[in-house]
Motif scaffolding. Structure first.
Motif, PDB file in Angstrom:
ATOM      1  N   GLU A 197      -6.855   5.403   8.262  1.00 28.04           N
ATOM      2  CA  GLU A 197      -7.844   4.340   8.455  1.00 28.04           C
ATOM      3  C   GLU A 197      -8.433   3.887   7.129  1.00 28.04           C
ATOM      4  N   ASP A 198      -8.654   4.817   6.218  1.00 31.00           N
ATOM      5  CA  ASP A 198      -9.162   4.427   4.895  1.00 31.00           C
ATOM      6  C   ASP A 198      -8.161   3.578   4.131  1.00 31.00           C
ATOM      7  N   ALA A 199      -6.866   3.788   4.355  1.00 29.35           N
ATOM      8  CA  ALA A 199      -5.838   3.002   3.667  1.00 29.35           C
ATOM      9  C   ALA A 199      -5.515   1.704   4.392  1.00 29.35           C
ATOM     10  N   GLY A 200      -6.136   1.457   5.522  1.00 39.02           N
ATOM     11  CA  GLY A 200      -5.875   0.231   6.264  1.00 39.02           C
ATOM     12  C   GLY A 200      -4.560   0.253   7.005  1.00 39.02           C
ATOM     13  N   LEU A 201      -4.107   1.417   7.445  1.00 37.66           N
ATOM     14  CA  LEU A 201      -2.836   1.556   8.140  1.00 37.66           C
ATOM     15  C   LEU A 201      -3.071   1.964   9.590  1.00 37.66           C
ATOM     16  N   GLU A 202      -2.144   1.568  10.445  1.00 39.94           N
ATOM     17  CA  GLU A 202      -2.178   1.976  11.837  1.00 39.94           C
ATOM     18  C   GLU A 202      -1.358   3.254  12.015  1.00 39.94           C
ATOM     19  N   TYR A 203      -1.457   3.862  13.197  1.00 38.07           N
ATOM     20  CA  TYR A 203      -0.722   5.114  13.435  1.00 38.07           C
ATOM     21  C   TYR A 203      -0.336   5.208  14.905  1.00 38.07           C
ATOM     22  N   GLN A 204       0.728   5.955  15.134  1.00 36.08           N
ATOM     23  CA  GLN A 204       1.194   6.276  16.474  1.00 36.08           C
ATOM     24  C   GLN A 204       1.590   7.746  16.492  1.00 36.08           C
TER      25      GLN A 204
ATOM     26  N   ALA B 122      -1.918  -2.637   7.531  1.00 38.06           N
ATOM     27  CA  ALA B 122      -1.823  -2.603   8.992  1.00 38.06           C
ATOM     28  C   ALA B 122      -0.449  -2.157   9.483  1.00 38.06           C
ATOM     29  N   ARG B 123       0.383  -1.591   8.601  1.00 38.09           N
ATOM     30  CA  ARG B 123       1.677  -1.059   9.014  1.00 38.09           C
ATOM     31  C   ARG B 123       1.450   0.199   9.873  1.00 38.09           C
ATOM     32  N   THR B 124       2.285   0.392  10.881  1.00 36.00           N
ATOM     33  CA  THR B 124       2.169   1.551  11.759  1.00 36.00           C
ATOM     34  C   THR B 124       2.903   2.743  11.170  1.00 36.00           C
ATOM     35  N   ILE B 125       2.196   3.843  11.032  1.00 35.44           N
ATOM     36  CA  ILE B 125       2.772   5.096  10.530  1.00 35.44           C
ATOM     37  C   ILE B 125       2.965   6.033  11.740  1.00 35.44           C
ATOM     38  N   TYR B 126       4.178   6.544  11.904  1.00 37.19           N
ATOM     39  CA  TYR B 126       4.501   7.399  13.039  1.00 37.19           C
ATOM     40  C   TYR B 126       4.319   8.867  12.658  1.00 37.19           C
TER      41      TYR B 126
ATOM     42  N   ILE C  67       0.866  -1.182   0.000  1.00 39.42           N
ATOM     43  CA  ILE C  67       0.000   0.000   0.000  1.00 39.42           C
ATOM     44  C   ILE C  67       0.896   1.223   0.000  1.00 39.42           C
ATOM     45  N   ALA C  68       0.610   2.160  -0.861  1.00 42.00           N
ATOM     46  CA  ALA C  68       1.378   3.411  -0.898  1.00 42.00           C
ATOM     47  C   ALA C  68       0.925   4.303   0.259  1.00 42.00           C
ATOM     48  N   VAL C  69       1.885   4.805   1.022  1.00 46.31           N
ATOM     49  CA  VAL C  69       1.579   5.670   2.168  1.00 46.31           C
ATOM     50  C   VAL C  69       1.009   6.993   1.653  1.00 46.31           C
ATOM     51  N   PRO C  70      -0.159   7.366   2.103  1.00 46.50           N
ATOM     52  CA  PRO C  70      -0.721   8.642   1.638  1.00 46.50           C
ATOM     53  C   PRO C  70       0.016   9.830   2.257  1.00 46.50           C
ATOM     54  N   LYS C  71      -0.227  11.025   1.706  1.00 46.91           N
ATOM     55  CA  LYS C  71       0.381  12.252   2.233  1.00 46.91           C
ATOM     56  C   LYS C  71      -0.370  12.670   3.504  1.00 46.91           C
ATOM     57  N   ILE C  72       0.360  12.655   4.600  1.00 48.77           N
ATOM     58  CA  ILE C  72      -0.215  13.019   5.894  1.00 48.77           C
ATOM     59  C   ILE C  72       0.351  14.347   6.393  1.00 48.77           C
ATOM     60  N   LYS C  73       1.598  14.627   6.036  1.00 51.13           N
ATOM     61  CA  LYS C  73       2.261  15.837   6.503  1.00 51.13           C
ATOM     62  C   LYS C  73       1.533  17.083   6.010  1.00 51.13           C
ATOM     63  N   GLY C  74       1.261  18.007   6.927  1.00 50.21           N
ATOM     64  CA  GLY C  74       0.570  19.239   6.574  1.00 50.21           C
ATOM     65  C   GLY C  74      -0.922  19.194   6.838  1.00 50.21           C
TER      66      GLY C  74
ATOM     67  N   GLU D 100       5.496  15.917  10.792  1.00 51.77           N
ATOM     68  CA  GLU D 100       6.390  14.842  10.370  1.00 51.77           C
ATOM     69  C   GLU D 100       5.606  13.546  10.237  1.00 51.77           C
ATOM     70  N   GLN D 101       6.040  12.693   9.267  1.00 53.56           N
ATOM     71  CA  GLN D 101       5.466  11.355   9.113  1.00 53.56           C
ATOM     72  C   GLN D 101       6.561  10.383   8.725  1.00 53.56           C
ATOM     73  N   ASP D 102       6.465   9.152   9.217  1.00 58.41           N
ATOM     74  CA  ASP D 102       7.441   8.105   8.937  1.00 58.41           C
ATOM     75  C   ASP D 102       6.703   6.776   8.814  1.00 58.41           C
ATOM     76  N   PRO D 103       6.756   6.129   7.641  1.00 58.03           N
ATOM     77  CA  PRO D 103       7.479   6.452   6.402  1.00 58.03           C
ATOM     78  C   PRO D 103       6.894   7.662   5.658  1.00 58.03           C
ATOM     79  N   GLU D 104       7.669   8.155   4.702  1.00 60.55           N
ATOM     80  CA  GLU D 104       7.261   9.313   3.941  1.00 60.55           C
ATOM     81  C   GLU D 104       6.173   8.958   2.932  1.00 60.55           C
ATOM     82  N   GLN D 105       5.649   9.997   2.304  1.00 63.19           N
ATOM     83  CA  GLN D 105       4.591   9.831   1.318  1.00 63.19           C
ATOM     84  C   GLN D 105       5.092   8.999   0.122  1.00 63.19           C
ATOM     85  N   GLY D 106       4.235   8.053  -0.365  1.00 61.78           N
ATOM     86  CA  GLY D 106       4.554   7.228  -1.533  1.00 61.78           C
ATOM     87  C   GLY D 106       5.330   5.963  -1.216  1.00 61.78           C
TER      88      GLY D 106
END
Length: 323
Positions: free
Chosen positions: A63-70, A98-102, A45-52, A86-92
């Motif tokens: 949640e729509d992409a099926g990813l977790e967050y911290q 279910a990967r955790t995005i920080y 799954i490509a990480v969506p743009k969250i920064k900003g 800030e977001q980790d991993p970066e966009q794209g």
């Protein structure tokens, strides 16, 4: 040795060998397929743009992409609270479901810092100290003082602030500085009987400030209370320009006669001592002079009766000279 060779040539050995080989292949295939299913091979799954984004919009996108967050938070002045910086991993970046995005966001509550000591510092020094403590300079006002641009008082939310007090980061600090013109003196106005708002107006017009305000225990409505005590009072006469007057509010003001004795007692000690002392000193000096003159006139009269005694003439002459 011949028995081992004979056993290897038997159908039983061949069947066991074939069964073992089939078991190993099946186990390998089971592990391979299981790992492929567990690791979701060829699925990303490509990480969506969250920064900003605001944190609410960022959570919805994850949640729509099926990813977790911290979430972690920091504080920055002049930044919108709740903004993802800030977001980790970066966009794209391609990740498994279910990967955790920080995420790192701007906190809505500013942390507190200890207020530094800036009194008796120059304006430039105070500005640098406040900036190092993530504080800002608010309004600056000047009062009469011999030192120019020296911090005489620091205020937060309209109240003087002491050193070491905990205040939020980014707070604005108002500074009271000296104008370098010296402490000119002005006459203290009479505030007795005035309500608090009128007293403030009178003090402002006289170039003075309002100090500590205390209330009588019987005061229930501050709008109807009047000033009953002021310090310093009008009997002091003059005070420095920009000085503060402390007042006490009560239900009723004292009668006007209570303030007059202080003024009437002042001139009395100035009149009596200056007029009573000189008359007592003047009559003492001329009396010895008159007595000496009378004594000098009497010997010639006595010498006419006792002319033969020369020793008496010398004694009279010595007495007339004061020996």
């Amino acid at each position: 040795m011949s028995k081992v060779v004979q056993y290897l040539q038997t159908p039983t050995f061949r069947k066991n060998l074939i069964a073992a080989f089939i078991a190993i292949v099946c186990l390998f295939l089971a592990v391979y397929v299981g790992l492929k299913i567990y690791t979701k091979h060829d699925e990303s799954i490509a990480v969506p743009k969250i920064k900003g984004l605001h944190i609410n919009a960022a959570i919805q996108a994850l949640e729509d992409a099926g990813l977790e967050y911290q979430i972690d938070s920091v504080y920055q002045m002049d930044a919108k609270p709740g903004l993802v910086i800030e977001q980790d991993p970066e966009q794209g970046f391609h990740v498994k479901s279910a990967r955790t995005i920080y995420l790192t966001i701007i906190t809505q509550v500013a942390p507190e810092v200890s207020f530094p000591n800036i009194k008796d510092k120059t304006l430039i020094e105070a500005t640098a100290i406040l900036k190092n403590h993530n504080l800002k300079i608010g309004d600056t006002s000047y009062v009469a003082d011999i030192a120019r641009d020296i911090v005489l008082d620091a205020q937060f939310a309209g109240q003087s602030i002491r050193n070491g007090r905990m205040i939020p980061k980014g707070s604005r600090i108002d500074l009271v500085l000296g104008n370098g013109l010296g402490a000119n003196e002005v006459e203290i106005p009479n505030l007795i009987g005035l309500p608090l708002n009128e007293a403030k107006f009178a003090l402002s017009g006289a170039g003075l400030g309002l100090g500590t305000v205390t209330y009588d225990p019987n005061v229930t409505d501050t709008t109807t209370a009047v000033i009953s005590v002021q310090s310093p009072g009008v009997e002091k006469g003059l005070t420095s320009l920009g000085a503060k007057i402390d007042v006490t509010l009560s239900l009723t003001a004292p009668s006007p006669t209570t303030g007059t004795p202080g003024s009437t007692t002042v001139p009395k000690p100035q009149v009596t001592p200056t007029q009573s002392n000189p008359p007592a000193a003047k009559p003492v000096a001329p009396k010895p002079a008159t007595t000496t003159k009378t004594t000098t006139n009497t010997p010639p009269a006595k010498s006419s009766n006792t002319a033969p005694t020369a020793g008496q003439k010398k004694e009279n002459k010595a007495n007339s000279l004061g020996f």
